[in-house]
Design a protein around this motif. Structure first.
Motif, PDB file in Angstrom:
ATOM      1  N   PHE A 263       0.821  -1.210   0.000  1.00  0.00           N
ATOM      2  CA  PHE A 263       0.000   0.000   0.000  1.00  0.00           C
ATOM      3  C   PHE A 263       0.860   1.267   0.000  1.00  0.00           C
ATOM      4  O   PHE A 263       0.368   2.353  -0.282  1.00  0.00           O
ATOM      5  N   ALA A 264       2.138   1.114   0.349  1.00  0.00           N
ATOM      6  CA  ALA A 264       3.002   2.292   0.548  1.00  0.00           C
ATOM      7  C   ALA A 264       2.982   3.229  -0.650  1.00  0.00           C
ATOM      8  O   ALA A 264       2.888   4.443  -0.502  1.00  0.00           O
ATOM      9  N   SER A 265       3.052   2.661  -1.843  1.00  0.00           N
ATOM     10  CA  SER A 265       3.139   3.515  -3.030  1.00  0.00           C
ATOM     11  C   SER A 265       1.788   3.691  -3.701  1.00  0.00           C
ATOM     12  O   SER A 265       1.714   4.227  -4.808  1.00  0.00           O
TER      13      SER A 265
ATOM     14  N   LEU B 232       1.613   1.366  11.720  1.00  0.00           N
ATOM     15  CA  LEU B 232       1.024   2.166  10.640  1.00  0.00           C
ATOM     16  C   LEU B 232       2.103   2.813   9.785  1.00  0.00           C
ATOM     17  O   LEU B 232       1.868   3.808   9.110  1.00  0.00           O
ATOM     18  N   GLU B 233       3.290   2.218   9.819  1.00  0.00           N
ATOM     19  CA  GLU B 233       4.406   2.808   9.082  1.00  0.00           C
ATOM     20  C   GLU B 233       4.048   3.024   7.613  1.00  0.00           C
ATOM     21  O   GLU B 233       4.391   4.040   7.018  1.00  0.00           O
ATOM     22  N   VAL B 234       3.340   2.064   7.060  1.00  0.00           N
ATOM     23  CA  VAL B 234       3.040   2.124   5.628  1.00  0.00           C
ATOM     24  C   VAL B 234       2.170   3.335   5.274  1.00  0.00           C
ATOM     25  O   VAL B 234       2.305   3.929   4.199  1.00  0.00           O
ATOM     26  N   ILE B 235       1.338   3.761   6.218  1.00  0.00           N
ATOM     27  CA  ILE B 235       0.468   4.927   5.989  1.00  0.00           C
ATOM     28  C   ILE B 235       1.299   6.177   5.692  1.00  0.00           C
ATOM     29  O   ILE B 235       0.923   7.025   4.882  1.00  0.00           O
ATOM     30  N   GLN B 236       2.435   6.276   6.391  1.00  0.00           N
ATOM     31  CA  GLN B 236       3.288   7.448   6.215  1.00  0.00           C
ATOM     32  C   GLN B 236       3.706   7.641   4.768  1.00  0.00           C
ATOM     33  O   GLN B 236       3.979   8.745   4.338  1.00  0.00           O
ATOM     34  N   ASN B 237       3.778   6.558   4.028  1.00  0.00           N
ATOM     35  CA  ASN B 237       4.233   6.660   2.643  1.00  0.00           C
ATOM     36  C   ASN B 237       3.083   6.793   1.642  1.00  0.00           C
ATOM     37  O   ASN B 237       3.343   6.919   0.456  1.00  0.00           O
ATOM     38  N   MET B 238       1.858   6.758   2.123  1.00  0.00           N
ATOM     39  CA  MET B 238       0.724   6.855   1.192  1.00  0.00           C
ATOM     40  C   MET B 238       0.389   8.325   0.990  1.00  0.00           C
ATOM     41  O   MET B 238      -0.564   8.862   1.557  1.00  0.00           O
TER      42      MET B 238
HETATM   43  C1  LIG Z   1       8.572   4.688   3.017  1.00  0.00           C
HETATM   44  O1  LIG Z   1       9.379   5.502   2.194  1.00  0.00           O
HETATM   45  C2  LIG Z   1      10.714   5.590   2.630  1.00  0.00           C
HETATM   46  C3  LIG Z   1      11.442   6.603   1.772  1.00  0.00           C
HETATM   47  O2  LIG Z   1      11.026   6.522   0.446  1.00  0.00           O
HETATM   48  C4  LIG Z   1      11.342   4.203   2.564  1.00  0.00           C
HETATM   49  O3  LIG Z   1      12.667   4.258   3.000  1.00  0.00           O
HETATM   50  C5  LIG Z   1      10.546   3.260   3.453  1.00  0.00           C
HETATM   51  O4  LIG Z   1      11.055   1.945   3.340  1.00  0.00           O
HETATM   52  C6  LIG Z   1       9.093   3.264   3.054  1.00  0.00           C
HETATM   53  N1  LIG Z   1       8.324   2.496   4.035  1.00  0.00           N
HETATM   54  C7  LIG Z   1       7.432   1.591   3.668  1.00  0.00           C
HETATM   55  C8  LIG Z   1       6.718   0.883   4.763  1.00  0.00           C
HETATM   56  O5  LIG Z   1       7.214   1.336   2.516  1.00  0.00           O
END
Ligand SMILES: *[C@@H]1O[C@H](CO)[C@@H](O)[C@H](O)[C@H]1NC(C)=O
Ligand SMILES: *[C@@H]1O[C@H](CO)[C@@H](O)[C@H](O)[C@H]1NC(C)=O
Ligand SMILES: *[C@@H]1O[C@H](CO)[C@@H](O)[C@H](O)[C@H]1NC(C)=O
Ligand SMILES: *[C@@H]1O[C@H](CO)[C@@H](O)[C@H](O)[C@H]1NC(C)=O
Ligand SMILES: *[C@@H]1O[C@H](CO)[C@@H](O)[C@H](O)[C@H]1NC(C)=O
Ligand SMILES: *[C@@H]1O[C@H](CO)[C@@H](O)[C@H](O)[C@H]1NC(C)=O
Ligand SMILES: *[C@@H]1O[C@H](CO)[C@@H](O)[C@H](O)[C@H]1NC(C)=O
Length: 507
Positions: free
Chosen positions: A211-213, A233-239
């Motif tokens: 879901f990250a991207s 919820l780490e993945v949310i940070q990248n959404m």
């Molecule tokens: C979120 O993005 C950062 C920087 O692009 C990356 O280093 C990290 O692995 C990503 N985290 C997830 C959970 O995809």
């Protein structure tokens, strides 16, 4: 029957005009007439629909193009206790199928192969079964809703959904979905996905890393059943496309670090009723953001207030073990040495210094954090009987007061660092330990060291003991609201209530 009736009817001696008119009707009779007659029969041919013309293209609420049925829009037509026929999948030009709020029952018919189908609404019915081949070949599907179908026997999101690559919106709120959120719902398979609502089902496991991207804008995963979503919820940070996220009433753990700098389009975030840790996320400070973060395990519910230094260190340790539930449930407030709170596995001296860590038999996975070395007063570190991997960080040899290190019965590897001779070290039951320190060195970049910004004893946090007490109430209230939402339909038709639309929780 109608097919037999028509030709004989057209033989009646009528005026040329009428004859030609009828012949026109007949010759233009849609090839979809048979499946549409099947639909009419299956719905009990209700008078209210007024479907009497032999040509289904003349029927109310039916749209045709080039004599083919393209839209069936029979939502809210009081079709109680009727079924949909399997023949719907013969309508190969169908683009829109709307049958919401009718109390239709029986199986949802498979629509496999309807490659023109774009919008489907099955919401608020009493369907009992979802066929797993449903989505095969639905390559044009853009939106589908199964909301409020509480009687479907439990189903998992099927692999066949992958065929619907153009999906913009998938909504199945209160639809008896069980199992895990499939990995394939992320960016690679569904580049267009904007709205995903899987709230109030029986889901378990984590939000997939895929879901990250993704470009999902509204992600609704409220949990209102016995099973809960877990993990961080780490993945949310990248959404970064997110505008609304509803994750309330689950078992999410760990630190949520969300700010508008990162997620500029945010408008609503519901995190209440989880086990989230660390400081409250900054994002809730913005008046444009509708939020509810109550009832969690935050050290402080005021954004911008960081945790006590000891808490920060412990959370860094928990992070390397993937934020286990057992700590998130027990580590409440901002004082690990609070004698009344009794943080799981932590013991302290009278000055409030952590002197003992005993995490034994807790099924912990992940690695041993280097951050243990920041607990300068540690005398005993016991991590026995878990599933920890990686190596023993050499930083632990710097702990001045350490007298006992027990890491027995784990899956550790690598060399045992040289501890002072008065430290009792037990590494028994780690088959791979003592070999070369090659595979997984400690402190890989994935496991961050704690940020020690806050002076120790910075007690800005609201202990969440009281908040936790409210948890059940909130869940019951939300549960009954949802129940009422579906219930309104069950009791009577005509009232359209938008399920789980975020409401303003601040002034
Ligand atoms: C979120 O993005 C950062 C920087 O692009 C990356 O280093 C990290 O692995 C990503 N985290 C997830 C959970 O995809
Ligand atoms: C729909 O198609 C199936 C198989 O192609 C056929 O057996 C069935 O009779 C059709 N139904 C109608 C109502 O035409
Ligand atoms: C949150 O993330 C920012 C960068 O995105 C970082 O500077 C900050 O230290 C993080 N805060 C916490 C508590 O992890
Ligand atoms: C959030 O608001 C509170 C109270 O209005 C304030 O004390 C705090 O500094 C703010 N935090 C951030 C990160 O802006
Ligand atoms: C821990 O010990 C140090 C040194 O005695 C002391 O300064 C500190 O206040 C103690 N307590 C906490 C909570 O860190
Ligand atoms: C570890 O587990 C074994 C069996 O599961 C048990 O016999 C032993 O007492 C445990 N050790 C500790 C230190 O809890
Ligand atoms: C450690 O690595 C060295 C060289 O890479 C090798 O000669 C040695 O046998 C290894 N020892 C163990 C215990 O695997």
């Amino acid at each position: 029957m109608k097919q037999n009736f028509l030709p004989s009817f057209s033989l009646f001696p009528l005026s040329t005009f009428l004859l030609s008119f009828i012949l026109t009707v007949h010759s233009q009779s849609s090839p979809d007439a048979l499946p549409m007659e099947a639909l009419k029969a299956s719905l009990g041919n209700p008078k209210s629909l007024g479907w009497s013309d032999p040509d289904p293209c003349k029927w109310r609420l039916i749209t045709c193009r080039n004599n083919r049925v393209t839209k069936i829009q029979i939502s809210e037509q009081n079709l109680r206790n009727k079924k949909l026929p399997p023949d719907l999948k013969n309508l190969s030009s169908l683009t829109v199928l709307e049958v919401a709020r009718n109390f239709l029952l029986g199986p949802i018919p498979s629509l496999a192969g309807l490659s023109s189908l774009q919008h489907v609404d099955f919401s608020t019915n009493i369907f009992t079964y979802m066929p797993s081949d449903f989505f095969y070949g639905l390559t044009s599907l853009k939106s589908i809703s199964f909301d409020c179908n509480i009687l479907i026997s439990p189903w998992e999101i099927p692999e066949s959904l992958k065929d619907a690559k153009n999906l913009l919106s998938f909504s199945a709120n209160m639809a008896s979905i069980s199992g895990f959120i499939p990995d394939f719902l992320g960016e690679d398979t569904f580049p267009q996905m904007r709205h995903l609502d899987l709230s109030s089902n029986n889901l378990q496991g984590q939000i997939p890393a895929s879901f990250a991207s993704s470009s999902i804008q509204t992600l609704w995963l409220s949990g209102l059943s016995e099973t809960k979503l877990t993990g961080s919820l780490e993945v949310i940070q990248n959404m970064t496309s997110l505008t609304q996220v509803m994750l309330d009433n689950n078992h999410f753990t760990g630190i949520v670090n969300l700010s508008l700098d990162h997620l500029p389009k945010f408008t609503a975030i519901y995190l209440n009723g989880n086990l989230l840790q660390g400081p409250a996320p900054n994002i809730i400070n913005d008046s444009k953001v509708d939020s509810d973060i109550g009832s969690n395990s935050f050290c402080s519910y005021t954004p911008g207030v960081s945790c006590d230094n000891r808490v920060t260190i412990l959370l860094s340790i928990a992070e390397s073990m993937r934020y286990p539930l057992v700590f998130a449930q027990s580590w409440i407030g901002n004082d690990p040495c609070d004698p009344y709170q009794k943080w799981k596995g932590i013991s302290c001296n009278v000055e409030g210094n952590i002197t003992g860590i005993k995490f034994t038999n807790l099924a912990l996975s992940g690695t041993i954090s280097r951050s243990f070395s920041q607990l300068k007063w540690l005398k005993q570190l016991i991590l026995s009987n878990n599933s920890l991997t990686g190596t023993i960080p050499h930083e632990l040899t710097n702990l001045p007061h350490l007298v006992k290190l027990d890491v027995s019965n784990n899956h550790l590897s690598g060399k045992v660092p040289n501890f002072r001779t008065n430290v009792k070290v037990n590494t028994d039951g780690n088959p791979d330990i003592g070999g070369n320190n090659s595979l997984s060195p400690p402190g890989k970049p994935t496991f961050s060291t704690p940020h020690s910004e806050s002076p120790s004893g910075n007690g800005g946090g609201i202990g969440s003991t009281g908040k936790r007490g409210k948890n059940t109430n909130i869940r019951m209230i939300v549960g009954s609201v949802i129940g009422a939402v579906c219930g309104v339909f069950i009791v009577g038709l005509g009232v359209i209530v938008y399920t789980r639309k975020p409401k303003h929780s601040k002034g």
